[in-house]
Structure formats: structure tokens, C-alpha cells
Design a protein around this motif. Structure first.
Motif, PDB file in Angstrom:
ATOM      1  N   GLN A   1       4.797 -11.974  11.887  1.00 42.00           N
ATOM      2  CA  GLN A   1       3.377 -11.657  11.784  1.00 42.00           C
ATOM      3  C   GLN A   1       3.016 -11.217  10.367  1.00 42.00           C
ATOM      4  O   GLN A   1       3.818 -10.589   9.671  1.00 42.00           O
ATOM      5  CB  GLN A   1       3.007 -10.532  12.757  1.00 42.00           C
ATOM      6  CG  GLN A   1       3.265 -10.827  14.209  1.00 42.00           C
ATOM      7  CD  GLN A   1       2.352 -11.896  14.750  1.00 42.00           C
ATOM      8  OE1 GLN A   1       1.304 -12.184  14.167  1.00 42.00           O
ATOM      9  NE2 GLN A   1       2.742 -12.510  15.850  1.00 42.00           N
ATOM     10  N   PHE A   2       1.775 -11.543   9.972  1.00 45.89           N
ATOM     11  CA  PHE A   2       1.214 -10.957   8.757  1.00 45.89           C
ATOM     12  C   PHE A   2       0.731  -9.549   9.086  1.00 45.89           C
ATOM     13  O   PHE A   2      -0.003  -9.351  10.062  1.00 45.89           O
ATOM     14  CB  PHE A   2       0.040 -11.797   8.247  1.00 45.89           C
ATOM     15  CG  PHE A   2       0.440 -13.143   7.718  1.00 45.89           C
ATOM     16  CD1 PHE A   2       1.006 -13.267   6.455  1.00 45.89           C
ATOM     17  CD2 PHE A   2       0.266 -14.284   8.485  1.00 45.89           C
ATOM     18  CE1 PHE A   2       1.379 -14.510   5.966  1.00 45.89           C
ATOM     19  CE2 PHE A   2       0.638 -15.520   8.008  1.00 45.89           C
ATOM     20  CZ  PHE A   2       1.208 -15.645   6.748  1.00 45.89           C
ATOM     21  N   LEU A   3       1.144  -8.579   8.292  1.00 39.33           N
ATOM     22  CA  LEU A   3       0.765  -7.198   8.520  1.00 39.33           C
ATOM     23  C   LEU A   3      -0.487  -6.882   7.713  1.00 39.33           C
ATOM     24  O   LEU A   3      -0.501  -7.002   6.480  1.00 39.33           O
ATOM     25  CB  LEU A   3       1.901  -6.257   8.136  1.00 39.33           C
ATOM     26  CG  LEU A   3       3.223  -6.491   8.892  1.00 39.33           C
ATOM     27  CD1 LEU A   3       4.231  -5.424   8.533  1.00 39.33           C
ATOM     28  CD2 LEU A   3       3.000  -6.555  10.403  1.00 39.33           C
ATOM     29  N   THR A   4      -1.523  -6.457   8.410  1.00 36.76           N
ATOM     30  CA  THR A   4      -2.828  -6.246   7.779  1.00 36.76           C
ATOM     31  C   THR A   4      -2.766  -5.213   6.668  1.00 36.76           C
ATOM     32  O   THR A   4      -3.330  -5.419   5.585  1.00 36.76           O
ATOM     33  CB  THR A   4      -3.851  -5.829   8.838  1.00 36.76           C
ATOM     34  OG1 THR A   4      -3.896  -6.808   9.879  1.00 36.76           O
ATOM     35  CG2 THR A   4      -5.242  -5.693   8.230  1.00 36.76           C
ATOM     36  N   ASP A   5      -2.094  -4.090   6.905  1.00 35.97           N
ATOM     37  CA  ASP A   5      -2.082  -3.038   5.882  1.00 35.97           C
ATOM     38  C   ASP A   5      -1.411  -3.509   4.603  1.00 35.97           C
ATOM     39  O   ASP A   5      -1.832  -3.170   3.493  1.00 35.97           O
ATOM     40  CB  ASP A   5      -1.433  -1.765   6.416  1.00 35.97           C
ATOM     41  CG  ASP A   5      -0.010  -1.956   6.897  1.00 35.97           C
ATOM     42  OD1 ASP A   5       0.466  -3.112   6.952  1.00 35.97           O
ATOM     43  OD2 ASP A   5       0.649  -0.934   7.228  1.00 35.97           O
ATOM     44  N   ARG A   6      -0.383  -4.331   4.739  1.00 36.85           N
ATOM     45  CA  ARG A   6       0.289  -4.832   3.541  1.00 36.85           C
ATOM     46  C   ARG A   6      -0.554  -5.879   2.816  1.00 36.85           C
ATOM     47  O   ARG A   6      -0.551  -5.938   1.576  1.00 36.85           O
ATOM     48  CB  ARG A   6       1.665  -5.387   3.896  1.00 36.85           C
ATOM     49  CG  ARG A   6       2.626  -4.312   4.384  1.00 36.85           C
ATOM     50  CD  ARG A   6       4.064  -4.771   4.397  1.00 36.85           C
ATOM     51  NE  ARG A   6       4.961  -3.681   4.749  1.00 36.85           N
ATOM     52  CZ  ARG A   6       6.287  -3.744   4.638  1.00 36.85           C
ATOM     53  NH1 ARG A   6       6.871  -4.856   4.183  1.00 36.85           N
ATOM     54  NH2 ARG A   6       7.032  -2.716   4.963  1.00 36.85           N
ATOM     55  N   LEU A   7      -1.268  -6.699   3.582  1.00 37.99           N
ATOM     56  CA  LEU A   7      -2.167  -7.644   2.931  1.00 37.99           C
ATOM     57  C   LEU A   7      -3.237  -6.912   2.126  1.00 37.99           C
ATOM     58  O   LEU A   7      -3.577  -7.304   0.999  1.00 37.99           O
ATOM     59  CB  LEU A   7      -2.817  -8.555   3.981  1.00 37.99           C
ATOM     60  CG  LEU A   7      -1.923  -9.609   4.622  1.00 37.99           C
ATOM     61  CD1 LEU A   7      -2.662 -10.302   5.771  1.00 37.99           C
ATOM     62  CD2 LEU A   7      -1.476 -10.652   3.596  1.00 37.99           C
ATOM     63  N   ILE A   8      -3.774  -5.837   2.708  1.00 35.24           N
ATOM     64  CA  ILE A   8      -4.801  -5.053   2.010  1.00 35.24           C
ATOM     65  C   ILE A   8      -4.240  -4.503   0.698  1.00 35.24           C
ATOM     66  O   ILE A   8      -4.869  -4.584  -0.363  1.00 35.24           O
ATOM     67  CB  ILE A   8      -5.305  -3.916   2.913  1.00 35.24           C
ATOM     68  CG1 ILE A   8      -6.092  -4.491   4.102  1.00 35.24           C
ATOM     69  CG2 ILE A   8      -6.168  -2.941   2.130  1.00 35.24           C
ATOM     70  CD1 ILE A   8      -6.476  -3.456   5.142  1.00 35.24           C
ATOM     71  N   GLU A   9      -3.015  -3.958   0.760  1.00 37.00           N
ATOM     72  CA  GLU A   9      -2.397  -3.401  -0.444  1.00 37.00           C
ATOM     73  C   GLU A   9      -2.209  -4.460  -1.521  1.00 37.00           C
ATOM     74  O   GLU A   9      -2.482  -4.229  -2.703  1.00 37.00           O
ATOM     75  CB  GLU A   9      -1.031  -2.794  -0.094  1.00 37.00           C
ATOM     76  CG  GLU A   9      -1.078  -1.568   0.783  1.00 37.00           C
ATOM     77  CD  GLU A   9       0.315  -1.135   1.203  1.00 37.00           C
ATOM     78  OE1 GLU A   9       1.289  -1.789   0.759  1.00 37.00           O
ATOM     79  OE2 GLU A   9       0.447  -0.174   1.969  1.00 37.00           O
ATOM     80  N   THR A  10      -1.746  -5.631  -1.099  1.00 39.38           N
ATOM     81  CA  THR A  10      -1.387  -6.635  -2.098  1.00 39.38           C
ATOM     82  C   THR A  10      -2.601  -7.314  -2.715  1.00 39.38           C
ATOM     83  O   THR A  10      -2.504  -7.889  -3.804  1.00 39.38           O
ATOM     84  CB  THR A  10      -0.468  -7.701  -1.478  1.00 39.38           C
ATOM     85  OG1 THR A  10      -1.181  -8.429  -0.470  1.00 39.38           O
ATOM     86  CG2 THR A  10       0.771  -7.068  -0.867  1.00 39.38           C
ATOM     87  N   LEU A  11      -3.735  -7.295  -2.022  1.00 41.01           N
ATOM     88  CA  LEU A  11      -4.950  -7.923  -2.562  1.00 41.01           C
ATOM     89  C   LEU A  11      -5.709  -6.989  -3.501  1.00 41.01           C
ATOM     90  O   LEU A  11      -6.605  -7.427  -4.231  1.00 41.01           O
ATOM     91  CB  LEU A  11      -5.863  -8.365  -1.418  1.00 41.01           C
ATOM     92  CG  LEU A  11      -5.393  -9.592  -0.632  1.00 41.01           C
ATOM     93  CD1 LEU A  11      -6.166  -9.730   0.666  1.00 41.01           C
ATOM     94  CD2 LEU A  11      -5.536 -10.858  -1.476  1.00 41.01           C
ATOM     95  N   ASP A  12      -5.386  -5.712  -3.487  1.00 41.67           N
ATOM     96  CA  ASP A  12      -6.030  -4.733  -4.369  1.00 41.67           C
ATOM     97  C   ASP A  12      -5.158  -4.616  -5.619  1.00 41.67           C
ATOM     98  O   ASP A  12      -4.198  -3.840  -5.659  1.00 41.67           O
ATOM     99  CB  ASP A  12      -6.147  -3.401  -3.639  1.00 41.67           C
ATOM    100  CG  ASP A  12      -6.930  -2.376  -4.444  1.00 41.67           C
ATOM    101  OD1 ASP A  12      -7.549  -2.754  -5.466  1.00 41.67           O
ATOM    102  OD2 ASP A  12      -6.911  -1.190  -4.048  1.00 41.67           O
TER     103      ASP A  12
END
Length: 999
Positions: free
Chosen positions: A488-499
Motif C-alpha cells: 500500500q501507499f502510505l498517505t502520511d509518507r506521501l504527504i512528507e515526500t511531496l513537501d
């Protein structure tokens, strides 16, 4: 004394003509072995046996309920490599759909890799599975575990499978509504047997084959017996790439109206979607500008002038595909969506999708043992026991799209796309406006399960203190523990990496790197990224395995006594009386990220945890009312009752009455009528609330103005103010929850069966002929079920416009937000007001001595005359007989010839053609939808040679390599271009070889 082997039950029984007349109508292989013996042998002594469908010992087969038996030998001759394959065959299921190995990438009760059986189309929770007359407890993964997993059964030790196609809740318990499957092991087995079987598909790549290896051993002494087996089953994966009918899924419209891809000149492929041209869009970006706000405060997403791709319309677009040759407009991109453009202009497939599992791989290891010891005490009692351990490792390969939002002003957006802005944040950018949304073809993802199942039985049986009475007291404990994992893609990590920000050398790094030193910055938006070529270190950081654990425990304690009650002029009245206590517990704990809603664009699930217990008292009597009277060679009554008291749902009483009437020796009339009471299964009561999101492409109103759309759907979508070319941009929210808190009621049902058995006396040398026809009728009230979000949407939007406007039926479960047109579907467990199945079973057996051997012909046909249900009391009943996946007729036939050490067999399986035009209000002469499935035939052949201590069986299934039929997309779940239906063979022509050596 002269006796013969009972092919129904494997015990020594009387060889009377009456016994054979009924028995031969329930067994396939056995008649060839024993009917001739029965016609010539007389018996003076009888060992009493118990036939499935009754708890009484009896000396004949004159039971009122129809029973089918598949012997071990017959299963081998048909090429079945596992008990699951035997039980899910058309001969056993009557052609009704089952959850089998083709459902790996679908959400099913019991989780990935599970195999279940449901008789009469009533579902697996209404079919009871027994092993040696005792319950097989549920097993599987995820929260919805409520049925036996056929994978746990010990194939190597099985002697035969007995199938009762009749309700028996008063005899066996609440879940025996549609029937009972009893697996009998090889009693008193002696010696050592090695067995090996390989099933090999005959396509070029050979994928999808299976191997089974087993060792069976047994011995006994004066006071003891012991037997057991160990086996390993391995099935290879079959992918969409491996079969022609799954390599390129098309719309499947008539007159070759499939969309032709302007880039290739070929029909466009949509191998992962059921909705054809409204399918998955990959390798594109959404970029444009927002328009003014409407009265509800929502903005429209407007396009931008640019260069259109081949096949596009106009010059303004809001969906783009990389094209390095474009140097005007949106430089480096060509337009593929927006305005009047057909969705087919976009990319919708890529080669990696063909790696998706068509039939998922599995490895199963099973260890089984049973034994007994004579105590010479407590009524000459035997202390007995059984132990079963099963390990299953299954997996599935899927394909994942990644919809990734880049915030307005993010340094990851290239300058040529800096103009784009819209406000539909998917939760990755802390509420910021979005600059570009990338629809990335990520690639393959994987799910896997490991299940351990343990079952222990111990008991004591012997003579009761009353003459000719017996007792049996037993206790069993079963435990299923499954670990299930998905990437699964983890939402919190996606948020971190896009900032991100730039470091001193100009490279991107996470803004929160100081507090989270492991963070990997998301990749800048490039053509490679849009096409799914993503940095491995970033993927490893955001794409993680999420593991949940499911446990199901069941404890059963039962006691029973049986024997003669008193005598009537026609014989003794027999009785059985018993008590049983069952306690079940379920505990499904999804991974923390799943519980916390941290799996991006995937469902959330909470813990499923609950327990229930039930006390039951039950009894059965059989009374011979007449015997050898004028026009009544036999008339006997069978009656059973059960008092049930659930901790969760209170108490109720069920009963069943059956009659057997033989006016003359070769004619028998039989019939039963009974009731049932079933409390919802644990998962139906307690399954944790799940809130998931499905693709906007599943909105039934997408592009509803296109040609040949169901006119009801057109009217209903238009009534909601949607434009003819409406395209949803909102994910569909699907809410599922257990029904205990919502007032889910127990279900009740009635079951009636009436049958005629005829075995006319033939002249000497003409052989033995028998025919049976049985009419059955099951009606369930307050039936507990989930319909599925896709089925709810289809049946709502294709319903009569008046019902749609009044929100009748399934439309009560659908809501559309008037502000943004987003759909919400409530797919929880509910009580179906009425669920009805009616039909007939026809069986013919003919055996004759011919030449040096014996020929046997078998024919079995199931006809459904009604399969109907309604969701609410004020809804009309809808009958699905004859619709796709609900054939009116299915049948099997085989002819075999046995001589000396040889046996040859040829078999045919048949599914009558179906169509769904009337249900969907389409004119078959004018519509472009292909919803017509022709008759489906499978041919199988085998040969067997038995030597001294060894047997060799070889054959071919699906001799003519018959592919499944095809239908149009957009109505039913499909596998490639074929309906998803367990009655069709997705493997293709398959050769099999079985070798058995005994010592």
C-alpha cells in the motif's frame, strides 16, 4: 451370508433391490462396481450405517432426501487434483457460481485464496461442510470469515464426498439451509500408499498447472486402529498474459464497434476494468485552470489551449500526455481529454497489466490423522480422535495506478506546467490548491496470505445401557489463524515526500528532513515519472507492506444416543436424541495503517471482534408405517426437530418431516418439508466498519449519452441534472459495516423437496436402469447478505425511472451529492426481505454387461425454475433465471467401460446459454450490447489401468480447448472479455496424470 460393499457409504449392507434403486441415483462411479452384485446376491445379515441427511443408523437407503455421492475413483478419473475442485464442479453445485481460484483480485468473504461452496445458489453461509459427520469450522482472512475453506480438507485421505441437496437445519444446525456436504475419510485403511498427480495446461507457456504429492498410511491391531496422510499441493500462477481472451479486454460491442486506438490502429484494450472505455486512465496528467464558482461554491475545471493527440477533438484540453515533439501550447504535452473528447483518446493500458493474476498461485500442506482404541469397558466403547493441520500460502498479483497531486507552486512542477491550478486536493497537500495531478501507471502490486488451520476431535462411543442403543460423545476445537498482507501507499509518507525544498546543491529534499531523517523527496514531475518510472528509494519509502491478522476459534461439544423406541407392525421405530454446544470467536485486526485510514486511495477497516454461542437440543425418529401391504410395499415417516438458543439472537424451534412411499418394488416417491432459523454469522454481526473508495470510472452515469446505453439509465442520470457527457471526477465512497448494531435480524426459511425414483425391471441381460426427478423449493425470509457496491449501482441506475425517483429497492442504498455529484454507496449486511430458489434435478443411470466388460452411463441435469429476491418488503420479486451467470439448465453426462484391469471414461459438462436483455430493457435485435452467452460445453476423457498394487490414470480435460464465452463490458464483472463465473474453464486444455502405488 452373502454381502456386498456399499458404494454409498463404504460399509457392508444388504444387497436388496430396494436399496440399490435409491442408492444408484446418488452415486456416479459406484453403480458400475456394485449394481450387478446387488442383483445376484442375497443378504441375511446387515451392518447398520448412517447416511448423510440423517443421524439414524439404518439398513437401507430409503431416505426421503436426495443424496449425491462422488467417490475417490470418480474424482481421479475426472482429473480433479483437490477436493475443492471436486466440490466446485458443475456436477455438485448444479452450475451455481462459487468462490474459486479465479477470484484472487476480487474482494470476497474469506479473503484472497479462499475456496468455498454454496449449494442451490444460496451462498456458502447456508451450506454446511462436515468431515466424518462433524462440522468443519470457518477459515480465511480479513473480517468476513464465516464459511469452511475447502483448501483445508485432506484430499489424500478422502474416500468419498456425500452431498445432501436438501435443507437439514433441524438435523445438523442452522447453516444447513441449502444442503450439507459430508467428506468421509478412508476407514480402516491399511498399508502404505504413495500418490502423485500432475495437471499440465497444454498452452504454449504451460502456466496454470498443479501438482499434488501424498503419502497415506494405516495399520490396526486387536484393539486399535490408526491412519493418516501428509500431502502437498502446488498450483502455478496463470496471468492475463497467458490466455488470448484476457490479453486485450475490449468494449465487446456488436458489429465490431470497439474503439480503435489512433496510435495503433487496433482495438483498444482495458484489461483491468469492467467498464470498457470508461476504464482506468494512466500515464497522463490533469492540468488546466479553474473557472468561476457556481451557486454552491464549486469551481469548474477548465481546459487550456494546446496541441491535441491523434483522435482528439478541438484545441482546449484539461488532460495531457507527454509528447516531446510538441513545442507550442503546453510544451512537451499533447491534449487527450476535456471538452468533447472521448475518454478513449487517453492511455488506458500498458504491458505490466498483463502480469495480473487470472488464477492465483497457492501452496498447501496438509497433515491428517485419525485413530481409535477399544476400551472393553463403558459399553464396549471406543476412544477415538482426529487431528488436522493445514497450511496455505497464497498470493495475487495486481496492477496499481497512482494518482499523485503536486501542490500549486511546488518546485517539483516543471515551468511549462506552472500555469495549472485547481482546488480538488486528495489529502496529500495539506489543503493547498493543486497545480498538477499525475495519473501514474505505477505497475504491479502484490497481496499474499498465510493461513494455518488446526482441528482436533476426541470422542467416546459405545453401547448405551438400553438394548441396541448406542451413544457418542465428542468434543472438537478448531483454530484458524491467517496473516494477510498487501502493498500500500502510505498517505502520511506521501504527504512528507511531496513537501520539498531545495538543499544547498539544488537537489530536492523533504522539508521535514530534520525531524524525519529517513524521508525521501518525491520525484520531480517528468515524462518518465508520469509513465511509471519512479526512483526505487522513494517507492521503497512510500509503498509498504501492510499486514493484518485474522483468528477464528470454534469449540463444539456434542452428545447423542440412538436406538429402537418401540415396534410397529411394519417394523421398529428408531430414534436419535442429542445435545450440542458451540462457541465461536472472531478477531480480525487489520494493519494499523489500514485502521487509521493511512492507506492512500484504499479502503479503511476497523477491528472485527465478537463471539457467539448456541445451545441446541435435537431429535429424529423414523417410523415404518406400512410394509408389504397392497399398493404399499413401503411407507415410512422421518421427522426431526431442533431447539436452538443463541446467546445473540434468542431461541427458536425448527423441524423437518419426510416420507418415503413405495407402491410397488420399482417405484419410490419421496418428499420432505422443513424449516430453519439462522442467526447471522459472526462477521455479518460484527465486521468492522469499512470506508473505502472506488474509482470514479465506476459511476454508472459516466458518458451515459453515448449510443446504446440502457434507456432506464439515461433517464435516471438525466433526472439528477447530469449532462449527457458527464464524467465523474469524484471517487465513489463505499461504506460497509456489520449489522448487529443496525438491527440485523435472524433469518428463517422453509425448504420443500418432492421426488420420484423409478427402476423398471428389464428383461434378463438388458442391464439396470434407474431414473429420478426431484423438485426443490427454498424460501428464505430476512436473508442476511451484502449485494456489492457495483451491483447496487447497476441495479439502481438501470431500474424503472419511477422506482428510481421514489428511491425504491437498491436506490435506497445510493446517495449522490448535489453539490459535486459524488456518490456514496451503503453496502452493509442487510436482511433481504425474500430470497427464493426453485428447480428440479433429473438423474439417469444405466448399466449393462457388454462384451468382456461393463458399460455405465450417467446423466445429471439441474433446472432452475426461479432464482429471485427482493431487498425490501414493498419491492417486486425479480427473477434472474436465464440471465448471465444464472443458467436455467446445467448438466453432466459420462459413459465409462470397465474390463479386466482397464477402465475408460468420456464425460461432458453443459451450461445452457443465457442472456440479460429483458432484465436491462434492451432490444436484442437492435442493441449494440452483447449480453447473450451461448451454450457452453466441456469434454473430458481418461483411461485407467490397475496393476498389482499400482494404478495409472491419464486423461485430458477440456479436450477441444473451449474458451469461456464473451460479453460486452459495463454490465457484469469480467475476466478479460469473459463473464466472471466459476462454471467456465479459464485454464484451457489440460492433461493430467495420476500414479498410485500401494505397499
Amino acid at each position: 451370508m452373502s454381502t456386498h460393499k456399499n458404494f454409498l457409504l463404504g460399509s457392508t449392507v444388504v444387497g436388496s433391490a430396494a436399496a440399490v434403486s435409491l442408492a444408484l441415483l446418488t452415486s456416479t462411479a459406484a453403480f458400475a462396481q456394485t449394481a450387478n452384485q446387488a442383483s445376484t446376491q442375497q443378504a441375511s445379515d446387515v451392518d447398520e450405517v448412517v447416511v448423510v441427511g440423517s443421524r439414524l443408523r439404518r439398513d437401507n437407503f430409503n431416505a426421503p432426501s436426495p443424496t449425491q455421492v462422488v467417490t475417490r475413483e470418480e474424482a481421479t478419473l475426472q482429473g480433479f487434483a483437490s477436493t475443492a475442485e471436486v466440490l466446485q464442479s458443475a456436477a455438485v453445485t448444479g452450475g451455481t457460481a462459487q468462490i474459486n481460484n479465479s477470484y484472487g483480485n476480487f474482494v470476497v468473504n474469506g479473503g484472497g485464496g479462499v475456496n468455498t461452496i454454496g449449494l442451490r445458489g444460496m451462498g456458502p453461509t447456508r451450506t454446511l461442510v462436515l468431515l466424518n459427520g462433524r462440522r468443519v469450522s470457518p477459515a480465511g482472512s480479513r473480517g468476513s470469515v464465516g464459511s469452511a475453506d475447502l483448501n483445508v480438507l485432506p484430499t489424500a485421505m478422502i474416500e468419498r464426498v456425500e452431498v445432501l441437496r436438501d435443507g437439514a437445519s433441524s438435523i445438523y444446525g442452522s447453516d444447513a439451509i441449502a444442503g450439507v456436504v459430508n467428506i468421509q475419510t478412508r476407514k480402516n485403511f491399511e498399508g502404505l500408499t504413495l500418490e502423485a498427480q500432475r495437471n499440465e495446461t497444454m498452452e504454449a507457456n504451460g502456466n496454470g498447472g498443479s501438482t499434488r504429492l501424498s503419502l497415506t498410511a494405516g495399520a490396526h491391531g486387536d484393539r486399535w486402529r490408526a491412519a493418516g496422510s501428509i500431502e502437498h499441493y502446488d498450483r502455478d500462477e496463470l496471468t492475463l498474459r497467458d490466455r488470448a481472451f484476457t490479453r486485450c479486454q475490449t468494449d465487446g460491442f456488436r458489429n465490431n464497434r470497439d474503439f480503435i486506438d489512433p496510435l495503433t490502429g487496433e482495438s483498444k484494450c482495458y484489461p483491468l476494468t469492467t467498464t470498457g472505455s470508461n476504464g482506468v486512465t494512466i500515464n497522463t496528467i490533469g492540468a488546466g485552470v479553474e473557472g468561476a464558482r457556481d451557486a454552491n461554491g464549486n469551481r469548474t475545471f477548465l481546459g487550456t489551449t494546446g496541441v491535441g493527440a491523434a483522435g482528439s477533438v478541438g484545441t482546449v484540453f484539461n488532460r495531457w500526455r507527454p509528447n516531446a515533439g510538441v513545442n507550442t501550447g503546453v510544451i512537451g504535452f499533447e491534449g487527450v481529454g476535456g471538452g468533447a473528447n472521448n475518454l478513449n483518446v487517453r492511455d488506458t493500458t500498458e504491458d505490466r497489466k498483463l502480469n495480473t493474476s487470472l488464477i492465483s498461485p497457492v501452496e498447501i500442506t496438509t497433515i491428517y490423522g485419525e485413530g481409535g482404541y477399544q476400551l472393553h469397558a463403558l459399553g464396549n466403547a471406543e476412544l477415538y480422535g482426529e487431528v488436522l493441520f493445514n497450511n496455505r500460502k497464497s498470493s495475487q498479483t495486481g496492477y496499481r495506478q497512482l494518482s499523485l497531486d503536486y501542490a500549486k507552486g511546488s518546485p517539483l512542477i516543471p515551468g511549462n506546467l506552472a500555469f495549472s491550478t485547481f482546488s480538488a486536493d486528495q489529502g496529500l497537500n495539506k489543503g493547498q490548491d493543486i497545480g498538477v495531478r499525475a495519473f501514474i501507471g505505477f505497475g504491479n502490486d502484490h497481496s499474499w496470505q498465510e493461513q494455518n488451520f488446526t482441528r482436533v476431535v476426541t470422542g467416546l462411543k459405545g453401547d448405551f445401557f438400553l438394548p441396541d442403543w448406542r451413544y457418542d460423545v465428542s468434543a472438537s476445537y478448531s483454530r484458524s489463524r491467517s496473516e494477510y498482507t498487501s502493498e500500500q501507499f502510505l498517505t502520511d509518507r506521501l504527504i512528507e515526500t511531496l513537501d520539498v525544498v531545495r538543499d544547498g546543491s539544488g537537489r530536492f529534499q523533504c522539508r521535514q528532513l530534520a525531524t524525519n531523517p529517513g524521508c525521501i523527496a518525491a520525484p520531480a514531475l517528468t515524462s518518465d515519472v508520469i509513465g511509471g518510472k519512479l526512483p526505487k528509494d522513494w517507492v521503497d519509502y512510500v509503498f509498504r507492506p501492510v499486514t493484518g491478522v485474522t483468528e477464528f476459534n470454534e469449540t463444539i461439544v456434542s452428545a447423542g444416543i440412538d436406538g429402537p423406541l418401540f415396534s410397529l407392525p411394519a417394523g421398529q421405530v428408531m430414534g436419535f436424541f442429542g445435545l450440542e454446544y458451540r462457541r465461536s470467536e472472531i478477531d480480525d485486526t487489520p494493519g494499523l495503517d489500514t485502521q487509521n485510514g493511512n492507506t492512500y486511495n484504499y479502503s479503511t477497516s476497523t477491528i472485527t471482534r465478537g463471539s457467539d454461542s448456541v445451545w441446541e437440543a435435537f431429535g429424529e425418529i423414523e417410523a415404518p408405517l406400512l410394509r408389504d401391504a397392497p399398493f404399499a410395499k413401503e411407507l415410512s415417516l422421518n421427522a426431526s426437530f431442533r431447539y436452538t438458543d443463541y446467546d445473540s439472537y434468542g431461541d427458536d424451534t425448527t423441524y423437518k418431516i419426510g416420507l418415503v412411499y413405495r407402491p410397488i418394488d420399482w417405484v419410490t416417491v419421496r418428499g420432505t418439508y422443513g424449516t430453519s432459523y439462522r442467526a447471522p454469522a459472526l462477521f455479518e454481526q460484527f465486521v468492522g466498519a469499512t470506508s473505502g473508495f472506488q474509482s470514479a470510472a465506476q459511476d454508472r452515469c459516466n458518458n451515459y449519452g453515448a449510443p446504446d446505453v440502457n434507456p432506464n439509465r439515461v433517464a435516471n442520470c438525466k433526472s439528477q441534472g447530469l449532462a449527457d457527457d458527464f464524467t465523474s471526477v469524484q471517487s465513489i465512497r463505499v461504506i460497509t459495516a456489520g449489522g448487529a448494531d443496525a438491527g440485523l435480524a435472524a433469518e428463517t426459511s422453509t425448504n420443500m423437496t418432492v421426488g420420484l425414483v423409478v427402476q423398471p425391471p428389464l428383461p434378463s441381460g438388458w442391464g439396470n436402469l434407474a431414473f429420478a426427478v426431484d423438485y426443490y423449493e427454498i424460501e428464505v425470509k430476512n436473508g442476511v447478505d451484502r449485494t456489492g457496491y457495483g451491483n447496487i449501482l447497476t441495479r439502481c441506475y438501470d431500474s424503472n425511472p419511477a422506482d428510481f425517483a421514489a428511491r425504491n429497492g437498491f436506490c435506497r442504498l445510493v446517495e449522490r451529492d448535489p453539490s459535486n455529484s459524488a456518490l456514496t454507496v451503503y453496502d452493509s449486511y442487510v436482511n433481504l426481505a425474500t430470497d427464493i430458489v426453485k428447480g428440479l434435478d433429473y438423474t439417469v443411470r444405466y448399466r449393462v454387461n457388454a462384451g468382456p466388460g461393463t458399460a455405465l452411463f450417467n446423466l445429471a441435469v439441474t433446472q432452475y425454475t426461479e432464482i429471485s429476491n427482493k431487498l425490501f418488503d414493498d419491492d417486486p420479486l425479480e427473477d434472474y433465471v436465464g440471465m448471465v451467470n444464472n443458467p436455467e439448465f446445467t448438466g453432466t453426462a459420462d459413459v465409462s467401460y470397465t474390463w479386466d484391469k482397464w477402465r475408460v471414461r468420456y464425460g461432458v459438462e453443459w451450461i445452457k446459454g443465457t442472456d440479460s436483455y429483458e432484465y436491462y430493457g434492451l432490444n436484442p435485435a437492435t442493441t449494440q450490447y452483447d449480453l447473450d452467452v451461448g451454450d457452453y460445453w466441456l469434454h473430458n476423457a481418461s483411461v485407467q489401468y490397475s496393476g498389482q498394487g499400482w494404478t495409472l490414470t491419464a486423461g485430458v480435460r477440456n479436450i477441444f480447448n473451449e474458451d469461456p464465452p464473451t460479453i460486452s463490458a459495463g454490465v457484469y464483472n469480467r475476466v478479460g472479455n469473459a463473464p466472471l463465473y466459476s462454471g467456465y474453464d479459464y485454464l484451457g486444455r489440460t492433461a493430467f496424470l495420476n500414479v498410485t502405488k500401494s505397499f
